[in-house]
Design a protein around this motif. Structure first.
Motif, short mmCIF file in Angstrom:
data_model
loop_
_atom_site.label_atom_id
_atom_site.label_comp_id
_atom_site.label_asym_id
_atom_site.label_seq_id
_atom_site.Cartn_x
_atom_site.Cartn_y
_atom_site.Cartn_z
N GLU A 296 0.93 -1.19 -0.12
CA GLU A 296 0.07 -0.01 0.04
C GLU A 296 0.70 1.32 -0.12
O GLU A 296 0.54 2.38 -0.04
CB GLU A 296 -1.01 -0.14 1.09
CG GLU A 296 -2.02 -1.24 0.98
CD GLU A 296 -2.46 -1.22 -0.18
OE1 GLU A 296 -2.44 -2.48 -0.83
OE2 GLU A 296 -3.17 -0.18 -0.69
N VAL A 298 3.04 4.41 -0.77
CA VAL A 298 2.72 5.34 -1.88
C VAL A 298 3.62 5.31 -2.69
O VAL A 298 3.34 5.44 -4.07
CB VAL A 298 2.70 6.76 -1.32
CG1 VAL A 298 1.34 7.14 -0.74
CG2 VAL A 298 3.80 7.17 -0.41
N CYS A 301 2.42 2.72 -5.15
CA CYS A 301 1.18 3.25 -5.82
C CYS A 301 1.86 4.23 -7.23
O CYS A 301 1.53 4.12 -8.45
CB CYS A 301 0.28 4.12 -4.97
SG CYS A 301 -0.09 3.15 -3.52
N MET A 305 1.54 3.50 -11.30
CA MET A 305 1.06 4.59 -12.19
C MET A 305 2.12 4.82 -12.99
O MET A 305 1.80 5.16 -14.48
CB MET A 305 0.63 5.85 -11.39
CG MET A 305 -0.54 5.70 -10.54
SD MET A 305 -1.28 7.14 -10.43
CE MET A 305 -2.78 7.00 -9.70
N GLU A 420 -8.27 9.96 0.26
CA GLU A 420 -7.72 8.86 -0.56
C GLU A 420 -8.01 9.37 -2.00
O GLU A 420 -7.08 9.31 -2.93
CB GLU A 420 -8.73 7.57 -0.48
CG GLU A 420 -7.81 6.86 0.69
CD GLU A 420 -8.42 5.46 0.98
OE1 GLU A 420 -7.99 4.71 1.95
OE2 GLU A 420 -9.12 4.95 0.01
N GLN A 421 -9.04 10.13 -2.36
CA GLN A 421 -9.29 10.61 -3.79
C GLN A 421 -8.38 11.67 -4.10
O GLN A 421 -7.66 11.74 -5.18
CB GLN A 421 -10.72 11.15 -4.06
CG GLN A 421 -11.18 11.59 -5.17
CD GLN A 421 -12.38 12.35 -5.46
OE1 GLN A 421 -13.32 12.10 -4.39
NE2 GLN A 421 -12.54 13.00 -6.40
N ARG A 424 -4.94 9.97 -4.90
CA ARG A 424 -4.91 9.40 -6.13
C ARG A 424 -4.81 10.34 -7.27
O ARG A 424 -4.04 10.40 -8.17
CB ARG A 424 -6.22 8.51 -6.49
CG ARG A 424 -6.26 7.10 -5.90
CD ARG A 424 -7.30 6.39 -6.45
NE ARG A 424 -8.54 6.94 -6.23
CZ ARG A 424 -9.32 6.62 -5.36
NH1 ARG A 424 -8.85 5.85 -4.24
NH2 ARG A 424 -10.57 7.28 -5.01
N GLU A 425 -5.57 11.62 -7.00
CA GLU A 425 -5.39 12.71 -7.86
C GLU A 425 -4.00 13.12 -8.10
O GLU A 425 -3.42 13.35 -9.29
CB GLU A 425 -6.55 13.80 -7.69
CG GLU A 425 -7.89 13.51 -8.19
CD GLU A 425 -7.73 13.43 -9.61
OE1 GLU A 425 -8.10 12.01 -10.12
OE2 GLU A 425 -7.19 14.16 -10.45
N LEU A 427 -1.31 11.51 -7.11
CA LEU A 427 -0.43 10.56 -7.73
C LEU A 427 -0.63 10.55 -9.52
O LEU A 427 0.40 10.61 -10.06
CB LEU A 427 -0.79 9.48 -7.11
CG LEU A 427 -0.10 8.99 -6.03
CD1 LEU A 427 -0.79 7.46 -5.31
CD2 LEU A 427 1.05 8.59 -6.05
N ARG A 428 -1.85 10.89 -10.00
CA ARG A 428 -1.94 10.93 -11.25
C ARG A 428 -1.20 11.99 -11.89
O ARG A 428 -0.50 12.09 -12.89
CB ARG A 428 -3.44 10.78 -11.38
CG ARG A 428 -3.74 10.34 -13.05
CD ARG A 428 -5.18 10.04 -13.27
NE ARG A 428 -5.58 8.87 -12.49
CZ ARG A 428 -6.65 8.78 -11.54
NH1 ARG A 428 -7.09 9.95 -10.95
NH2 ARG A 428 -6.71 7.73 -10.82
N THR A 431 2.54 11.47 -11.87
CA THR A 431 3.11 10.57 -12.94
C THR A 431 3.22 11.30 -14.25
O THR A 431 4.05 11.11 -14.90
CB THR A 431 1.98 9.69 -12.95
OG1 THR A 431 1.85 8.80 -11.67
CG2 THR A 431 2.39 8.46 -13.99
#
Ligand SMILES: Nc1ccn([C@@H]2O[C@H](COP(=O)(O)OP(=O)(O)OP(=O)(O)O)[C@@H](O)[C@H]2O)c(=O)n1
Ligand SMILES: O=P(O)(O)OC[C@@H](O)[C@@H](O)[C@@H](O)CO
Length: 452
Positions: A296, A298, A301, A305, A420-421, A424-425, A427-428, A431
């Motif tokens: 898990e 990061v 993660c 990605m 968490e959202q 994720r945003e 992280l995206r 990336t």
């Protein structure tokens, strides 16, 4: 005629190499020609290469002769030399440059640690430059310190994308036929204009091919041809294969070449060459992080990605970093979780400096910091994170492009789902930024702290 360091006649050295890397590809390369020799029931020939590099590049339309124009801050000719140096069975590489560019060429050889290079003075035409290169290899020349090869490759210095396979093909074909050259399908149809610039006739395109490089010849075939050459041929000719046919009565064996064999002639060709080089060195990415963390984590993660954007993503905690550098990965993402310190990144920068990796290509290093920059005022951390500008200035001197990236990592659990959202945003977005930094390699972004 000025020959370079005597190293030219020494054992093959694979050219610029990372410290500690045994000539792995050199060994593989050496076996390819000797393997051919064994299969063909003959011994592997002694091979040398002549690179005409004495032109002025008028069609490029810039003051600098195109062979010295920079691609990623390195002269075009250095890429061609590197390509030939990868081939360990080419014992000597003779480069023909003008007297005025001799010192520039010596500087390039020294800076990029090119080996097996000898310099001769170019002529006023390409054929004369090639002839001067051949004379340096002929044993009948005074002060000749290079051994005469059985087969000689002739390759334009402004064709940087030449691979061992096509060199092997033309050399083995030249051994059998006396001469060989790479060809490509024509893109445009060839037409013949009349005296009043109207169409006289056109050629059936499918029956013709474009003559490219590399070409290879039994040394005596092409040297005898040049010695018999008319001044007209030397002045206006553009095709070595034609000289071998006209004067040595040898019909060259034609070898289909790859699309990358094209000659850098116009400015667009330089842009195309830079794009190809960027694409090639952006393929592999190494993520440096604490791999003991659970799935898990990061960092994992981010790794997942990155794999959606880039082809080869390798993760290491640092133990095998030396090997990864030796395998010539030019892109590094250093993951720091909840810290704005640069110890991990600094350690990586030190290793890169010791490796010489960035001599030939700019190395991209992105120092990623997962920080809760919403709940924890950045001010408390900015002074540390802003150190990146100083680190980046020093790194740039070593051709390392260092940037920082903040990725939002919420620590206060007010609303788990929302946090968490947001992660994720972030992280995206992170990336996407990492992928762009690697693919673009824009030195204008060094020392910048980007926020995902
Ligand atoms: N007197 C010359 C002319 C050309 N060349 C070399 O031959 C290769 C192919 O020639 P070309 O593409 O025509 O280069 P330039 O002559 O420099 O280009 P231009 O015709 O646009 O001036 C190049 O590596 C060029 O440096 C050479 O060694 N000696
Ligand atoms: O020097 P120029 O660009 O005029 O011509 C060179 C080309 O003709 C030559 O590189 C190939 O056609 C192979 O001979």
């Amino acid at each position: 005629m000025e020959l370079g360091p005597p190293g030219g006649s020494g054992p093959a050295e694979p050219g610029p190499r990372l410290r500690g890397l045994r000539g792995a590809d050199a060994a593989a390369s050496a076996s390819s020609l000797s393997r051919f020799g064994a299969e063909a029931g003959c011994r592997a020939p002694a091979v040398a290469a002549v690179l005409p590099a004495g032109g002025s590049g008028e069609r490029m339309g810039v003051p600098t002769p195109k062979q010295f124009c920079p691609i990623l801050e390195r002269p075009l000719i250095s890429y061609t030399l590197q390509a030939l140096e990868r081939v360990s069975w080419i014992k000597d590489i003779i480069v023909a440059v003008t007297r005025e560019n001799m010192e520039t060429m010596k500087g390039i050889i020294q800076r990029y640690q090119h080996k097996r290079i000898s310099l001769v003075e170019a002529g006023v035409t390409r054929h004369r430059s090639i002839f001067n290169g051949l004379k340096a290899l002929a044993e009948d020349q005074p002060n000749c310190r290079l051994s005469k090869p059985e087969v000689v490759i002739i390759h334009d210095a402004v064709r940087p994308f030449v691979e061992e396979d096509v060199l092997l093909k033309v050399v083995t074909a030249a051994q059998e036929h006396g001469a060989s050259g790479a060809i490509r399908p024509l893109v445009s149809t060839v037409i013949s204009p009349s005296a009043d610039s109207c169409l006289d006739h056109s050629l059936e395109r499918a029956r013709y091919r474009a003559s490219e490089m590399p070409q290879a010849f039994l040394f005596d075939v092409i040297y005898d041809a040049y010695q018999q050459c008319s001044d007209y041929d030397l002045e206006f000719g553009t095709e070595c294969l034609h000289l071998a046919l006209k004067y040595s009565h040898i019909k060259a064996k034609l070898v289909e070449g790859s699309p990358d064999l094209w000659k850098v002639t116009y400015k667009r060709d330089l842009y195309a060459a830079e794009s190809i080089i960027k694409e090639r060195i952006s393929q592999k990415v190494c993520v440096v992080m604490d791999t003991k963390e659970d799935e898990e984590h990061v960092g994992h993660c981010l790794e997942e990605m990155l794999k959606t954007e880039l082809n080869h993503v390798k993760v290491t905690s640092g133990q095998d970093l030396q090997q990864i550098i030796l395998e010539q990965c030019y892109n590094f993402v250093c993951v720091n979780v909840m810290t704005s310190d640069f110890e991990e990144t600094q350690r990586l920068l030190n290793m890169l400096e010791e490796s010489n990796l960035s001599i030939l290509y700019p190395v991209v290093v992105i120092s990623v910091h997962f920080l809760d920059y919403e709940s924890v005022p950045l001010g408390q951390k900015m002074e540390k994170v802003m150190q990146i500008r100083e680190f980046a200035k020093e790194a740039k001197k070593r051709n390392i492009l260092l940037s920082g990236l903040l990725i939002y990592f919420p620590q206060v659990e007010n609303n788990r789902g929302l946090e968490e959202q947001k992660l994720r945003e972030s992280l995206r977005q992170g990336t996407t930024i990492i992928s762009a930094l690697i693919k673009e390699r824009n030195s204008g972004l060094i020392g910048q702290l980007l926020v995902a």
